[in-house]
Design an enzyme around this catalytic site. Structure first.
Site, short mmCIF file in Angstrom:
data_model
loop_
_atom_site.label_atom_id
_atom_site.label_comp_id
_atom_site.label_asym_id
_atom_site.label_seq_id
_atom_site.Cartn_x
_atom_site.Cartn_y
_atom_site.Cartn_z
CD GLU A 71 -3.21 -1.15 0.58
OE1 GLU A 71 -3.80 -0.07 0.65
OE2 GLU A 71 -3.69 -2.15 0.00
CB CYS B 131 -4.34 10.02 2.83
SG CYS B 131 -4.59 8.90 4.20
CG HIS C 127 -3.12 2.60 4.81
ND1 HIS C 127 -3.85 3.39 3.96
CD2 HIS C 127 -2.98 1.41 4.15
CE1 HIS C 127 -4.14 2.74 2.85
NE2 HIS C 127 -3.64 1.53 2.94
N1 LIG Z 1 -4.82 6.64 2.48
C1 LIG Z 1 -6.24 6.80 2.53
C2 LIG Z 1 -6.90 5.83 1.63
C3 LIG Z 1 -8.38 5.88 1.69
C4 LIG Z 1 -9.02 4.90 0.75
N2 LIG Z 1 -10.46 5.07 0.73
C5 LIG Z 1 -11.19 4.55 -0.25
O1 LIG Z 1 -10.72 3.95 -1.17
C6 LIG Z 1 -12.71 4.73 -0.14
C7 LIG Z 1 -13.41 4.65 -1.46
C8 LIG Z 1 -14.90 4.54 -1.33
O2 LIG Z 1 -15.37 3.91 -0.38
O3 LIG Z 1 -15.59 5.11 -2.19
C9 LIG Z 1 -8.65 3.47 1.12
O4 LIG Z 1 -9.32 2.89 1.98
O5 LIG Z 1 -7.68 2.94 0.57
#
Ligand SMILES: NCCC[C@H](NC(=O)CCC(=O)O)C(=O)O
EC number: 3.5.3.23
Length: 447
Positions: free
Chosen positions: A174, A370, A250
């Site tokens: 990630e 982020c 994360h």
């Molecule tokens: N570093 C922050 C990342 C946030 C990201 N959220 C999302 O993908 C949410 C998308 C949605 O639910 O529409 C994740 O969880 O990877």
């Protein structure tokens, strides 16, 4: 040689929406199906970039990805023209369609892992895009991310790009959200700390029981090998699986490092006391290392996840002091706000705080940290970066009028049936590639 850290912030894409796609990410799940406002989202991000630029920091821009991802819909059996594909996918599986419309590439802390040239054996800056294979919508990102990174850092004398790791959970990666670097200054060799959620091969190490561990030890080790890190430059530590189960999906939701400062919650790491000892022993700097450990009785895990205190950026200002760049949610949470004031008064380099309204991103679980990918570059390397992606006052003005021209101010579930959304989105991105001098990076520009 002098070196600086450049923050490449993800420009929020025109189809930013809330689809509840990230199991384990509390904000994403709780905002599923809410209305989003892509225009407000992109402007909020641009405000933060402008503020960082005005503080004298080097700021960069990371372009969004082409959405919807028509090619993946074709790969999943939808046929016909683009608008027929959209219509069929909307009827057959609206959530799948929203996933293919997700603007999640905006969180560039997950775009990849970067090692600066002072840390690597061949003296080049190394880039590996993250495979993000834990979530379907994010697994669509690495190919375009790599293409964008190559267009931004396009000089083989200085930059080395690697293919993302195998697309399989054992190598779940990630990116920089699970990677911290401690150093005296960006010109000095740093200690690269890789924080993994679980090991794929070593069953003796604990795992979270409820939510997934997205970063594997094996992925982190592969990145360290690819990037030719020296043995003394790398440390692998495990995230506390209990806090993953409480929504810390994360490491950058529970810890942040900058220079000689590590700000972390007291429950951030497995066997925390021993882990911090390991960090102190491995630290390479001459300046004193400041580990600011936030106790649970001052900030609970619920408050940390709700406010995103640890997803603040810690930045070094021109007088060498540090500022916490925090989301507004930290101002609203009394316990967190009180803790920040206490930290600023205490004896450590963090002396100021600034709050930003990033609500559109926060509602999907993405705070200030982020939204940015850190790339430490020396003077020659910085000069070799594609000038189109460097932030300036003029670029800001151009991007604001570009966003105002192309972005909608509301998106809800029904809008994904509208084939005009695809046309608008591709038109905006086509124009953007000229604005940022990226060439034809998107698949729709290559057909
Ligand atoms: N570093 C922050 C990342 C946030 C990201 N959220 C999302 O993908 C949410 C998308 C949605 O639910 O529409 C994740 O969880 O990877």
């Amino acid at each position: 040689m002098h070196a600086v850290e450049v923050n490449f912030d993800g420009l929020v894409g025109p189809t930013h929406n809330y689809a509840g796609l990230s199991y384990g990410n509390v904000a994403s799940l709780s905002h599923a199906s809410s209305h989003s406002n892509p225009k407000e989202a992109v402007l909020q991000g641009l405000e933060k970039m402008k503020a960082m630029h005005e503080l004298g920091l080097e700021q960069g821009i990371f372009a969004p990805h082409a959405r919807p991802d028509i090619n993946v819909l074709k790969r999943l059996g939808f046929t016909g023209s683009d608008s027929q594909i959209i219509e069929k996918a909307f009827k057959a599986d609206p959530i799948l369609l929203r996933a293919c419309y997700s603007a999640s590439a905006m969180w560039t802390a997950n775009a990849g892992t970067i090692s600066p040239s002072v840390d690597t054996l061949d003296g080049k800056v190394h880039f590996t895009a993250a495979n993000l294979n834990n979530k379907f919508h994010r697994s669509l990102e690495p190919v375009t991310t790599t293409a964008l990174l190559k267009a931004m850092f396009n000089d083989e004398r200085y930059f080395s790009h690697h293919t993302h790791l195998p697309d399989q959970g054992f190598f779940g990666d990630e990116g920089a959200a699970n990677h911290n670097r401690l150093c005296d200054s960006h010109a000095d060799t740093g200690l690269e700390i890789f924080v993994f959620g679980a090991s794929s091969f070593n069953s003796a190490l604990p795992k979270p029981v409820k939510f997934p561990a997205r970063q594997s030890l094996e992925a982190s080790q592969a990145i360290a090998r690819l990037h030719q890190l020296k043995p003394e430059n790398q440390l692998f530590i495990q995230q506390n699986p209990d806090v993953i189960d409480q929504g810390v999906f994360h490491n950058d939701v529970i810890a942040v490092a900058n220079g000689n400062v590590l700000l972390c919650h007291e429950q951030a790491f497995l066997h925390q006391a021993d882990t911090l000892k390991q960090i102190k022993q491995a630290y390479l700097g001459n300046k004193p290392l400041h580990i600011i450990e936030v106790p649970t009785n001052k900030v609970s895990i619920t408050d940390a996840v709700g406010s995103y205190l640890f997803n603040s950026q810690l930045i070094t200002l021109s007088d060498d002091s540090m500022m916490l760049v925090a989301p507004k949610e930290c101002q609203r949470n009394q316990a967190v706000h009180d803790y920040i004031q206490e930290m600023i008064l205490a004896d450590n380099p963090v002396q100021q705080v600034r709050f930003f309204d990033l609500r559109q991103s926060m509602q999907n679980g993405g705070g200030p940290a982020c939204l940015r990918l850190r790339v430490a570059l020396n003077t020659d390397e910085l000069a070799a970066v594609n000038p189109g992606v460097r932030f300036s006052e003029e670029k800001y003005t151009e991007l604001v009028s570009w966003a105002n021209k192309h972005y909608r101010d509301s998106l809800s579930s029904d809008d994904f049936a509208d084939p005009m959304l695809l046309t608008e989105s591709y038109q905006a991105l086509d124009e953007l590639t000229s604005l940022l001098n990226l060439g034809s990076v998107y698949p729709f520009q290559q057909e």
